[in-house]
Design an enzyme around this catalytic site. Structure first.
Site, mmCIF file in Angstrom:
data_model
loop_
_atom_site.group_PDB
_atom_site.id
_atom_site.type_symbol
_atom_site.label_atom_id
_atom_site.label_comp_id
_atom_site.label_asym_id
_atom_site.label_seq_id
_atom_site.Cartn_x
_atom_site.Cartn_y
_atom_site.Cartn_z
ATOM 1 N N ASP A 152 49.878 78.607 51.778
ATOM 2 C CA ASP A 152 49.277 77.609 52.673
ATOM 3 C C ASP A 152 50.398 76.655 53.087
ATOM 4 O OD1 ASP A 152 48.066 75.489 53.919
ATOM 5 O OD2 ASP A 152 46.741 74.972 52.251
ATOM 6 N N TRP A 184 45.165 70.308 47.548
ATOM 7 C CA TRP A 184 44.910 71.438 48.451
ATOM 8 C C TRP A 184 44.831 72.746 47.694
ATOM 9 C CZ3 TRP A 184 42.397 70.366 52.488
ATOM 10 C CH2 TRP A 184 42.619 69.172 53.172
ATOM 11 N N LYS A 204 49.661 69.278 61.567
ATOM 12 C CA LYS A 204 50.699 68.552 60.836
ATOM 13 C C LYS A 204 52.063 68.744 61.489
ATOM 14 C CE LYS A 204 47.471 68.255 57.446
ATOM 15 N NZ LYS A 204 46.631 69.119 56.616
HETATM 16 C C1 LIG Z 1 45.621 69.517 55.982
HETATM 17 C C2 LIG Z 1 45.735 70.625 55.004
HETATM 18 C C3 LIG Z 1 44.697 71.560 54.837
HETATM 19 C C4 LIG Z 1 43.401 71.486 55.592
HETATM 20 O O1 LIG Z 1 43.623 71.824 56.893
HETATM 21 P P1 LIG Z 1 42.447 71.929 57.968
HETATM 22 O O2 LIG Z 1 43.179 72.417 59.151
HETATM 23 O O3 LIG Z 1 41.882 70.555 58.115
HETATM 24 O O4 LIG Z 1 41.443 72.893 57.461
HETATM 25 C C5 LIG Z 1 44.892 72.586 53.941
HETATM 26 N N1 LIG Z 1 46.025 72.701 53.235
HETATM 27 C C6 LIG Z 1 47.040 71.818 53.358
HETATM 28 C C7 LIG Z 1 48.275 71.983 52.545
HETATM 29 C C8 LIG Z 1 46.921 70.750 54.248
HETATM 30 O O5 LIG Z 1 47.928 69.883 54.384
#
Ligand SMILES: *Cc1c(COP(=O)(O)O)cnc(C)c1O
Length: 361
Positions: free
Chosen positions: A172, A102, A196
């Site tokens: 993030d 990521w 998540k």
């Molecule tokens: C799932 C995830 C993403 C992507 O998320 P989207 O909502 O599908 O754009 C980005 N960063 C992390 C750490 C993730 O777990």
């Protein structure tokens, strides 16, 4: 009806209590005669839902008044672009820490807008570690520092909040938000896709310090400008109303569970139990991550022989354990054990893993 233990990395398990409440309110929300899905986002019912959700999140995370909470769309992936678009403010570079898949995606997107200084990377350990802060090389003229506190695919989690000096720290938190208390004041921006650890897919939460709003260039598309969203209380256009409502129910569920401190204790206990079992399996199961950087939320593991992957997965289905197949980029297995995964799910998984060893003789 049978509910399984769902170890999906995302969209992920939601608390059963929340789903039941949503079910009970589905046709007629609080005497409105409507489903939340059918409400105008500008009507008083939905405004109340939206405001309550924000208030609950602020209370849970202890978000100071000088931060805005935005309820957006586009996922964490849209934030990979929105962060540089809004924070560069004429500067030409930004610092990024690369701890896995990521981070790499965030870096790739940021390179469309600026020169990325990779201040630290754990590539040399195949992303099984977090580079210690004293080894980071922050750029002299970076607009901000971006990192990924929990790498959802690699199962690597920071045990510390980085020091970003004079520049805003951007995180993030897609797969770790709400898993434990964090000191929001240390961050310029926290963002997370909801699917998540918050609620259904389609909602993205951005917590942004007010002084970082308003710096996007004049030709920035409205939907990519934090100021547009902040000024309109996330209602510049139709927001993801149902996901926002469910997120609010999840926040209330977390408050009832005792808040983030209580969740941290539960999450740590759940994760430690699973790692302890893996480590004690005599090499039958392995987690590649160094101990102090192991994620409480995503636990990747391999079997001693990849030929066992298929029989392992086949048996999990019958045991009511689903979505354990590892990410296509790493193989093996991955158990995502977010807030909504009950401890009983960890116990069921460990029992299954133990039985599977026995069956192999
Ligand atoms: C799932 C995830 C993403 C992507 O998320 P989207 O909502 O599908 O754009 C980005 N960063 C992390 C750490 C993730 O777990």
């Amino acid at each position: 009806m049978t509910r399984v233990f769902n170890f999906s990395a995302g969209p992920a398990v939601l608390p059963e209590e929340v789903l039941k409440q949503a079910q009970a309110e589905l046709l007629d929300w609080h005497g409105s005669g409507m489903s939340v899905m059918e409400m105008s986002h500008r009507g008083k019912e939905f405004i109340a839902i939206a405001e309550m959700a924000e208030a609950s999140l602020r209370e849970l995370m202890n978000i100071p008044a000088n931060y805005k909470v935005l309820f957006l769309q586009g996922g964490a992936t849209a934030q990979f672009a929105m962060v540089p678009i809004n924070l560069l403010r004429g500067k030409k570079s930004a610092d990024y820490v690369n701890t896995g898949e990521w981070s790499k995606k965030a870096i790739k997107e940021a390179r469309k807008f600026c020169s990325v200084n990779v201040a630290a990377t754990s590539e040399s350990t195949n992303f099984s570690t977090v580079p210690p802060q004293q080894e980071w090389k922050l750029g002299p003229d970076a607009a901000y520092l971006h990192y990924t506190p929990n790498e959802t695919i690699g199962g690597v989690e920071f045990g510390f909040v980085p020091q970003s000096g004079n520049v805003p720290l951007v995180a993030d938190m897609s797969s770790t938000i709400l898993s434990r208390p964090v000191d929001v004041t240390k961050f310029g921006i926290i963002y997370a896709g909801a699917q998540k650890n918050i609620g259904p897919a389609g909602l993205t939460i951005v917590i942004v310090r007010e002084d970082l709003i308003g710096g996007a260039a004049a030709n920035t598309p409205s939907m990519f400008d934090y100021k547009v969203h902040a000024d309109s209380a996330s209602m510049n256009n139709t927001p993801p109303t149902y996901a926002w409502y469910i997120a609010g129910l999840v926040f209330d569920w977390l408050k009832k569970k005792g808040g983030l401190k209580a969740m941290a204790e539960i999450n740590q206990r759940k994760a430690e139990k699973l790692y302890a079992f893996i480590d004690a399996s005599g090499g039958f199961y392995k987690n590649p991550v160094e101990k102090q950087s192991r994620s409480w939320m995503n636990v990747p593991f391999t079997l001693k022989d990849s030929a066992l992957d298929e029989p392992f997965l086949k048996g999990t289905k019958a045991a009511g354990l689903v979505q354990l197949k590892g990410h296509r980029s790493v193989g093996g297995m991955r158990a995502s054990i977010y807030n909504a995964m009950p401890e009983a799910g960890i116990d069921a998984l460990i029992n299954y893993m133990q039985d599977f060893i026995k069956k192999q003789g």
